[in-house]
Design an enzyme around this catalytic site. Structure first.
Site, short mmCIF file in Angstrom:
data_model
loop_
_atom_site.label_atom_id
_atom_site.label_comp_id
_atom_site.label_asym_id
_atom_site.label_seq_id
_atom_site.Cartn_x
_atom_site.Cartn_y
_atom_site.Cartn_z
N HIS A 124 1.12 -1.10 0.10
CA HIS A 124 0.01 -0.09 0.10
C HIS A 124 0.90 1.20 0.22
O HIS A 124 0.78 2.06 1.19
CB HIS A 124 -1.02 0.18 1.18
CG HIS A 124 -2.01 -1.11 1.20
ND1 HIS A 124 -1.81 -2.64 1.45
CD2 HIS A 124 -3.48 -0.81 1.09
CE1 HIS A 124 -2.87 -2.89 1.28
NE2 HIS A 124 -3.93 -2.28 1.17
N GLU A 191 -6.30 -4.40 -6.54
CA GLU A 191 -7.71 -3.71 -6.51
C GLU A 191 -7.43 -2.33 -7.39
O GLU A 191 -7.88 -1.44 -7.16
CB GLU A 191 -8.00 -3.24 -4.97
CG GLU A 191 -8.15 -4.59 -4.16
CD GLU A 191 -8.49 -4.55 -2.81
OE1 GLU A 191 -8.82 -3.30 -2.12
OE2 GLU A 191 -8.62 -5.41 -1.81
N TRP A 196 -9.97 3.70 -5.17
CA TRP A 196 -9.71 3.99 -3.97
C TRP A 196 -8.23 4.30 -3.64
O TRP A 196 -7.83 4.79 -2.92
CB TRP A 196 -10.48 3.30 -2.91
CG TRP A 196 -10.16 1.62 -2.97
CD1 TRP A 196 -9.24 0.84 -2.57
CD2 TRP A 196 -11.34 0.77 -3.62
NE1 TRP A 196 -9.33 -0.50 -3.19
CE2 TRP A 196 -10.65 -0.61 -3.47
CE3 TRP A 196 -12.47 1.12 -4.07
CZ2 TRP A 196 -11.46 -1.50 -4.20
CZ3 TRP A 196 -13.32 0.08 -4.56
CH2 TRP A 196 -12.73 -1.29 -4.68
N TYR A 264 -14.95 -8.98 -0.90
CA TYR A 264 -15.16 -9.16 0.61
C TYR A 264 -16.60 -9.64 0.62
O TYR A 264 -17.47 -9.39 -0.35
CB TYR A 264 -14.96 -7.80 1.48
CG TYR A 264 -13.63 -7.89 1.83
CD1 TYR A 264 -12.87 -8.22 2.87
CD2 TYR A 264 -12.57 -7.45 0.78
CE1 TYR A 264 -11.70 -8.17 3.34
CE2 TYR A 264 -11.10 -7.32 1.22
CZ TYR A 264 -10.81 -7.83 2.44
OH TYR A 264 -9.45 -7.66 2.60
N GLU A 299 -7.98 -12.01 -1.78
CA GLU A 299 -8.21 -11.31 -0.57
C GLU A 299 -9.72 -11.29 -0.22
O GLU A 299 -10.58 -11.11 -1.23
CB GLU A 299 -7.87 -9.80 -0.75
CG GLU A 299 -6.93 -9.13 0.59
CD GLU A 299 -6.92 -7.66 0.52
OE1 GLU A 299 -7.82 -7.04 0.95
OE2 GLU A 299 -6.07 -6.95 -0.12
C1 BMA Z 1 -6.72 -2.20 4.98
C2 BMA Z 1 -7.02 -1.96 6.36
C3 BMA Z 1 -6.03 -0.84 6.89
C4 BMA Z 1 -4.52 -1.22 6.70
C5 BMA Z 1 -4.28 -1.51 5.33
C6 BMA Z 1 -3.08 -2.25 5.02
O1 BMA Z 1 -7.57 -2.97 4.46
O2 BMA Z 1 -6.84 -3.16 7.02
O3 BMA Z 1 -6.13 -1.00 8.21
O4 BMA Z 1 -3.68 -0.25 7.09
O5 BMA Z 1 -5.35 -2.68 4.69
O6 BMA Z 1 -2.53 -3.38 5.68
#
Ligand code: BMA
Length: 385
Positions: A124, A191, A196, A264, A299
């Protein structure tokens, strides 16, 4: 003789079953990485490996306690797949976005690998233009591509990522157990079909996303010389068909090893929606198999598991919905955020005493699903046959 010459020779591809076609996109992948690729692809026809994000780092009630795992404590085994997150590496931060220390993460990755588990890593990465986090959707992909204003900075980020990915070592199978690089299923730019993250296809023009993907692979593999990576392309569900925009950012078969899918579920997922998920997984499996890739449910989860029969009533039901959907190689649920770290509940696997624990054990007892205690040696070629 003449006749034979006049005929179009059969294409070698036409005679080779899809399961034996191709290999990892990295022709120089290490022996263990190649073994993982072929073994996962083969095993997918019979089993689904179960995975959990951050499993060894913390759980709902604990943080960094050696040997602990919410999945093991609730099911009896460690997961077969360990997900890790490396946001923060790009700025040389000592911990990731969720407070996991990178030095300790290196140790947990080695521990999971030594026990025979599969390692997958997401990133991320923060927005390179604004310095804010991955969810800052200021358009930045063009800026990091060659010629872009932040390209040099981005190479620096990849350099730091590469140091970490190249520093993961564990006992090799090809080396009489001398240390070799630990194979990693790297799942960057995930994703991308959603809006997002800053790298999302909706924030890009033309083929910018695919160029970002190819640059990433080329840089890590060909410039940094990392040969322990398999690359997972993991769009999220989108559109009424779930997979409508699946290929929107697809860089091409030469750039992807794993066709993933992120989706999800909530506690009120209807039978129709579950059937939809079955169709989406089947779609991914069919595409992966025809391209010689590994299909995976990269995921998923139901936040806080309010449905105590979610594992068999929803997850297994969707995966086992037809004879194709069940051929995904693995399914991974997201992290069990420590309850002291947030004001809301944010966990996706049971912990001991959690109401879905009993049902989770039923999933574990389903012969389709493999946890770490039942894994063949995935790093030895042919071990799954
Ligand atoms: C997201 C959440 C956040 C987290 C991010 C990276 O989906 O779980 O809280 O910081 O993943 O792990």
């Amino acid at each position: 003789m003449m006749l034979l010459i006049a005929c179009t020779p059969p294409s070698p591809m036409a005679t080779v079953p899809a399961t034996q076609r191709g290999g990892p996109i990295d022709p120089h992948a290490t022996a263990e990485t190649r073994a993982l690729f072929y073994n996962l692809r083969d095993l997918a026809r019979r089993h689904v490996l179960f995975g959990h994000q951050d499993d060894l780092a913390y759980g709902y009630h604990w943080v960094a306690e050696p040997g602990r795992s919410d999945v093991r404590e609730s099911s009896g085994s460690y997961p077969a797949v360990y997900g890790w997150e490396v946001s923060g590496l790009e700025t040389s931060a000592p911990t990731n976005i969720d407070g996991v220390d990178f030095e300790r993460m290196r140790g947990w990755i080695a521990e999971g690998y030594r026990r025979g588990g599969v390692i997958t890593i997401s990133w991320h990465v923060g927005n390179p233009l604004t310095g804010r986090n991955a969810w800052d959707t200021t358009s930045a992909v063009a800026a990091v591509l060659p010629g872009g204003a932040r390209h040099e900075q981005f190479r620096g980020s990849l350099d730091r990522l590469a140091v970490f990915l190249g520093s993961l070592h564990g006992p090799g199978r090809s080396t009489g157990s001398a240390p070799t690089p630990i194979p990693v299923i790297f799942r960057p730019w995930h994703e991308m079909t959603g809006g997002w993250f800053w790298w999302g296809v909706p924030h890009t023009k033309n083929d910018e996303f695919a160029r970002l993907w190819r640059f990433t692979v080329q840089y890590l593999r060909d410039v940094k010389g990392l040969h322990n990576l398999l690359y997972a392309y993991a769009p999220n569900a989108s559109g009424p068909g779930g997979v409508d925009t699946y290929l929107a950012g697809y860089p091409g078969d030469a750039w992807v090893d794993v066709l993933g899918y992120d989706r999800y579920l909530n506690e009120r997922t209807s039978p129709e929606a579950l059937a939809g998920l079955t169709r989406e997984l089947s779609w991914v499996v069919t595409r992966a198999e025809s391209r010689g890739k590994i299909p995976a449910f990269t995921e998923t989860g139901q936040n806080a598991l309010r449905d105590s029969t979610w594992w068999t009533g929803q997850l297994a039901r969707a995966i086992e919905g037809d004879s194709v959907s069940r051929r995904i190689a693995y399914v991974m649920v997201w992290r069990n955020a420590n309850r002291a770290s947030r004001t809301d509940d944010h966990y996706f696997a049971p912990y001991r005493g959690q109401p879905s624990e009993q049902d989770f054990r039923r999933l574990k007892a389903d012969p389709l699903f493999l946890f770490e205690d039942a894994l063949p040696d995935l790093y030895r070629l042919g071990a799954t046959r």
